[in-house]
Design a protein around this motif. Structure first.
Motif, PDB file in Angstrom:
ATOM      1  N   PHE A   1      41.726 -21.315  29.469  1.00 33.44           N
ATOM      2  CA  PHE A   1      42.748 -20.851  30.401  1.00 33.44           C
ATOM      3  C   PHE A   1      43.380 -19.558  29.912  1.00 33.44           C
ATOM      4  N   GLN A   2      43.709 -19.483  28.632  1.00 31.68           N
ATOM      5  CA  GLN A   2      44.312 -18.266  28.106  1.00 31.68           C
ATOM      6  C   GLN A   2      43.322 -17.101  28.131  1.00 31.68           C
ATOM      7  N   LEU A   3      42.079 -17.370  27.843  1.00 36.90           N
ATOM      8  CA  LEU A   3      41.049 -16.341  27.922  1.00 36.90           C
ATOM      9  C   LEU A   3      40.859 -15.875  29.363  1.00 36.90           C
ATOM     10  N   TYR A   4      40.872 -16.806  30.302  1.00 34.45           N
ATOM     11  CA  TYR A   4      40.760 -16.491  31.729  1.00 34.45           C
ATOM     12  C   TYR A   4      41.900 -15.576  32.168  1.00 34.45           C
TER      13      TYR A   4
ATOM     14  N   THR B   1      53.596 -12.375  31.290  1.00 33.72           N
ATOM     15  CA  THR B   1      53.241 -13.514  32.132  1.00 33.72           C
ATOM     16  C   THR B   1      52.507 -14.572  31.326  1.00 33.72           C
ATOM     17  N   ILE B   2      51.610 -14.152  30.467  1.00 32.08           N
ATOM     18  CA  ILE B   2      50.889 -15.106  29.613  1.00 32.08           C
ATOM     19  C   ILE B   2      51.872 -15.834  28.703  1.00 32.08           C
ATOM     20  N   ASN B   3      52.838 -15.128  28.148  1.00 31.46           N
ATOM     21  CA  ASN B   3      53.821 -15.763  27.280  1.00 31.46           C
ATOM     22  C   ASN B   3      54.724 -16.715  28.060  1.00 31.46           C
ATOM     23  N   GLY B   4      55.000 -16.396  29.317  1.00 30.95           N
ATOM     24  CA  GLY B   4      55.752 -17.320  30.162  1.00 30.95           C
ATOM     25  C   GLY B   4      54.971 -18.607  30.396  1.00 30.95           C
TER      26      GLY B   4
ATOM     27  N   HIS C   1      43.719 -13.551  30.288  1.00 31.55           N
ATOM     28  CA  HIS C   1      43.561 -12.237  29.650  1.00 31.55           C
ATOM     29  C   HIS C   1      42.466 -11.415  30.330  1.00 31.55           C
ATOM     30  N   GLU C   2      41.345 -12.030  30.636  1.00 30.45           N
ATOM     31  CA  GLU C   2      40.220 -11.315  31.251  1.00 30.45           C
ATOM     32  C   GLU C   2      40.530 -10.872  32.670  1.00 30.45           C
TER      33      GLU C   2
ATOM     34  N   ILE D   1      50.789 -17.195  21.513  1.00 27.77           N
ATOM     35  CA  ILE D   1      51.631 -16.153  22.094  1.00 27.77           C
ATOM     36  C   ILE D   1      50.890 -14.826  22.003  1.00 27.77           C
ATOM     37  N   MET D   2      50.948 -14.036  23.073  1.00 34.21           N
ATOM     38  CA  MET D   2      50.316 -12.712  23.064  1.00 34.21           C
ATOM     39  C   MET D   2      51.299 -11.667  22.593  1.00 34.21           C
TER      40      MET D   2
END
Length: 85
Positions: A29-32, A42-45, A34-35, A69-70
């Motif tokens: 999910f995190q890779l998705y 938003t990723i950190n949220g 980012h890609e 966390i990014m």
């Protein structure tokens, strides 16, 4: 509302209930995100919302530890040359 939205997106990505997630699902999910150009804020949220879901609601510390966390990329300031100044 943001937390619910992030958990809903995670569930839609999984196509099943988030309580059945595995560490590999979280990594995918995190890779998705980012890609697909989702920004670090938003990723950190999403990480915060999912961390709350796994720690408080589901009592799954193992899944909360997988979330990453990014970091925001830092840009160097533009420096003018003598001629440009």
């Amino acid at each position: 509302q943001d937390c619910v939205r992030h958990v809903r997106r995670f569930a839609a990505f999984l196509r099943r209930s988030p309580d059945t997630a595995t560490p590999e699902d979280i990594r995918r999910f995190q890779l998705y995100q980012h890609e697909n150009g989702v920004g670090p804020a938003t990723i950190n949220g999403a990480v915060s919302a999912l961390r709350f879901l796994f720690l408080v609601t589901l009592k799954r510390r193992d899944l909360a530890r997988v979330l990453v966390i990014m970091r925001h990329p830092r840009k160097l300031p533009d420096v003018l040359s003598v001629e440009e100044a």
